[in-house]
Motif scaffolding. Structure first.
Motif, PDB file in Angstrom:
ATOM      1  N   ALA A 192       0.842  -1.162   0.003  1.00 28.77           N
ATOM      2  CA  ALA A 192       0.062   0.083  -0.023  1.00 28.77           C
ATOM      3  C   ALA A 192       0.958   1.387  -0.018  1.00 28.77           C
ATOM      4  O   ALA A 192       0.509   2.285  -0.658  1.00 28.77           O
ATOM      5  N   LEU A 193       1.986   1.036   0.610  1.00 27.37           N
ATOM      6  CA  LEU A 193       3.156   2.410   0.541  1.00 27.37           C
ATOM      7  C   LEU A 193       3.497   2.469  -0.859  1.00 27.37           C
ATOM      8  O   LEU A 193       3.810   3.749  -1.134  1.00 27.37           O
ATOM      9  N   ARG A 195       1.795   1.831  -3.388  1.00 28.45           N
ATOM     10  CA  ARG A 195       0.684   2.548  -4.172  1.00 28.45           C
ATOM     11  C   ARG A 195       0.619   3.929  -3.733  1.00 28.45           C
ATOM     12  O   ARG A 195       0.556   4.812  -4.577  1.00 28.45           O
ATOM     13  N   ALA A 196       0.872   4.434  -2.569  1.00 22.91           N
ATOM     14  CA  ALA A 196       0.642   5.561  -1.903  1.00 22.91           C
ATOM     15  C   ALA A 196       1.689   6.769  -2.709  1.00 22.91           C
ATOM     16  O   ALA A 196       1.350   7.604  -2.952  1.00 22.91           O
TER      17      ALA A 196
END
Lengths: 299, 362
Positions: A192-193, A195-196
């Protein structure tokens, strides 16, 4: 007896065998070596009971001024060992880092299979695995034969008994030690990081440099430490693939103890290697402490 | 310049499932988000709302259809080149960076000089109520504070559109309710469109300008919170948004006759087909008749006190389960009901909404 003191007693009983073992076979020899490193070498081996600081001076090139001249040969060996160990770290990193991402991406079943494969070499003798490289690398070895048959070269390449051969052997042995810590940190990387980071405008390269690499760095550093330390002191690989020459600290120490029978000098060398390691580890722990400790490494 | 900030045309995407076939997360979705609009995508898990959000941010590709952001076709544009930022469900704050570096990340990537970056980081943090916390690490903050950092980080580059993926679901109830109002205020101040994903109907109703209710990869209804609540287009919307009593039957004049013989009166406009479902929200029932309102008699199974009101759970003579919410002020009546285990529920025919029952084929 209170629960607490009973607990303490239990712990003491459980730890006693390990503690006794370590004291008898690690702490005591270490103290002996430390004392030995400051003693005068005996004429026919052993040591004279006399304070003698020149063992360390000799490593730096300034030995006993009565008998020897300035000679940095041991510094050169020290430097070469550090260089070979560092190159081993670099090569194992280059092999393991991309591989860890590939394995982490596999389905669970295949992941475990790959980890099993990584551990597989430990079931075979180290010496046998190293001699395979002799068969591959020597003048009449498989690689030279194939290249000659294909007429890519017209005389055999000098591959064995070079620094390159030593590094190949070291990388071959130490790949699992680099892979596992890197894999552990890649495995727990939160995508998710990533993607962030992309969402906030960073392309693949920036995302790698700012997010993926820093977050997997603890694994890389852990791997680098547990490869560098044994690689620096390794004497089997230079022995088998480096020829009869004294190439690395490990060989030098072995030679001082067994062939030259200069135990005090061998001890001084061993102390120096250990001190270098401790300093490196200490610096690492300090910088880690500043960055906020990472539980993955357990340091 | 068009009024739409985002336009989706026939957006379609399916995923393979282990059983072999494919399930459609998006089935030909058409959707337009206007400038300054707060649009909520509401639906149960697996309805496609998160997929839709990821299609807009660029993390999943569409099989068919296209996406326009601010009039430009971005269907094949990678996420980092889309003028859209996201607040992720679990915040996704970079643990190895300070709060200030997290917040300023988009500016750092865009090459904004550090002096200006510091200024804008301070502004953004102040906006979300975290003034002066630049040097903390994300893990030193509470969940609510982390949420705010994620928000500050996503708005600092002034995206044309902010996507929020269930951002409040990890917060406790009080904080969640406070954040709803703050988000709405922030959206007004910033003047950018928000697309907000949630499975919490209360969140959807309280914050949104419009709500899109999704189910099985399709938009069931798109409208204002009131329209979605008062006039649901399908029985799915009626049951997902708010509690409901549904009476499926056939239309006969201004009455709906169910199979178990209940007649519900409605003055609402007729649906085209004869098969309709009448909707009465629990709070539309009343224990006191105004004029000569129609009523239903129920046997009360349970009386639940929920603070501001009482919930009556009961069933009709035919065994149909009904729920009614009556104000807690009617304590005497509740006492009588608890004693007799019977209640007469009045309703206003003007407020009974009719939903066209879909053809069996669907």
């Amino acid at each position: 007896m209170s629960a607490r003191s009973r607990q303490r007693l239990e712990l003491g009983v459980l730890l006693t065998p390990a503690t006794l073992f370590l004291i008898a076979f690690f702490v005591v020899p270490l103290v002996i070596m430390m004392v030995m490193s400051f003693l005068m070498p005996g004429l026919y081996g052993g040591a004279e009971w006399e304070f003698y600081p020149h063992n360390f001076g000799r490593i730096l090139g300034f030995a006993d001024p009565m008998f020897e001249e300035f000679d940095p040969v041991y510094l050169a060996i020290f430097w070469r060992s550090v260089r070979i160990a560092a190159l081993t770290v670099l090569c194992t990193f280059l092999v393991c880092y991309p591989a860890a991402f590939q394995v982490a991406r596999l389905p669970e079943r295949w992941k475990n299979f790959c980890l099993f494969l990584i551990a597989l070499p430990f079931f075979t003798s180290l010496i046998v695995r190293l001699f395979v490289w002799v068969l591959l690398l020597r003048q009449t070895g498989l690689i030279n034969e194939v290249l000659l048959d294909l007429h890519l070269i017209d005389r055999p390449l000098d591959m064995i008994y070079t620094d390159g051969a030593i590094i190949v052997g070291m990388v071959y042995i130490y790949v699992p030690f680099m892979f596992l810590p890197i894999y552990a940190s890649v495995e727990k990387l939160d995508w998710a990081l990533v993607r962030a980071s992309q969402d906030l405008g960073a392309g693949p390269v920036r995302t790698f440099l700012r997010v993926i690499f820093p977050l997997t760095l603890p694994g890389v550093i852990g791997g680098a430490i547990i490869v560098f330390i044994p690689a620096l002191g390794n004497f089997v690989v230079p022995e088998v693939l480096g020829g009869a020459k004294v190439l690395m600290l490990g060989n030098l120490i072995e030679q001082q103890f067994l062939a030259a029978r200069n135990w005090p000098f061998g001890s001084a060398l061993a102390m120096l290697v250990m001190a270098a390691m401790l300093v490196a580890l200490f610096i690492y722990v300090l910088t880690e402490g500043r960055r906020g400790s990472d539980p993955a490494l357990g340091l | 310049m068009s009024d739409q900030i985002v336009t989706l045309e026939n957006a379609t995407r399916s995923f393979p499932v282990p059983e072999g076939h494919r399930i459609y997360a998006l089935r030909g979705i058409d959707l337009e988000v206007s400038r300054n609009e707060f649009l909520t995508l509401l639906g149960p898990s697996g309805c496609g709302k998160t997929t839709l959000l990821q299609a807009i941010s660029g993390f999943i590709d569409l099989e068919k259809g296209r996406i326009l952001i601010d009039g430009k076709d971005v269907t094949d544009v990678p996420p980092h080149r889309r003028p859209v930022n996201t607040v992720f469900q679990n915040y996704a704050l970079f643990p190895h960076m300070s709060v200030g570096d997290n917040t300023g990340y988009a500016l750092e990537i865009a090459g904004v000089p550090s002096a200006e970056r510091r200024k804008r980081v301070a502004e953004a943090l102040e906006m979300v109520g975290l003034k002066g916390l630049e040097n903390r690490r994300p893990r030193q903050l509470s969940g609510g504070q982390q949420q705010r950092v994620a928000l500050a980080r996503a708005i600092i580059a002034r995206p044309k559109l902010l996507l929020l993926d269930e951002p409040l679901s990890a917060l406790d109830k009080n904080l969640r309710e406070a954040m709803r109002i703050e988000l709405k205020t922030l959206q007004h101040e910033l003047g950018i469109s928000f697309v907000f994903v949630t499975h919490d109907q209360e969140e959807a109703l309280t914050m949104s300008d419009r709500v899109a209710v999704l189910n099985a990869g399709q938009i069931q209804q798109l409208g204002t919170p009131r329209a979605v609540y008062d006039e649901p287009a399908t029985t799915f919307v009626a049951t997902f948004v708010g509690a409901s009593n549904l009476f499926e039957g056939s239309r006969d004049g201004n009455r709906v006759i169910t199979q178990d013989g209940i007649a519900i009166q409605s003055n609402r406009p007729a649906a085209t087909n004869a098969a309709v479902t009448a909707l009465i929200r629990p709070e539309q029932f009343s224990l006191v008749a105004a004029n000569d309102q129609p009523s239903l008699d129920i046997d009360v199974d349970q009386v639940v006190f929920v603070g501001s009101s009482f919930e009556l759970l009961g069933h009709t003579a035919g065994g149909r389960k009904l729920t009614a919410m009556v104000p807690a002020s009617g304590r005497q009546q509740i006492g009588a009901i608890e004693a007799s285990r019977k209640a007469r529920l009045y309703y206003d025919p003007a407020s009974v909404h009719l939903i066209a029952t879909p053809e069996a084929a669907e």
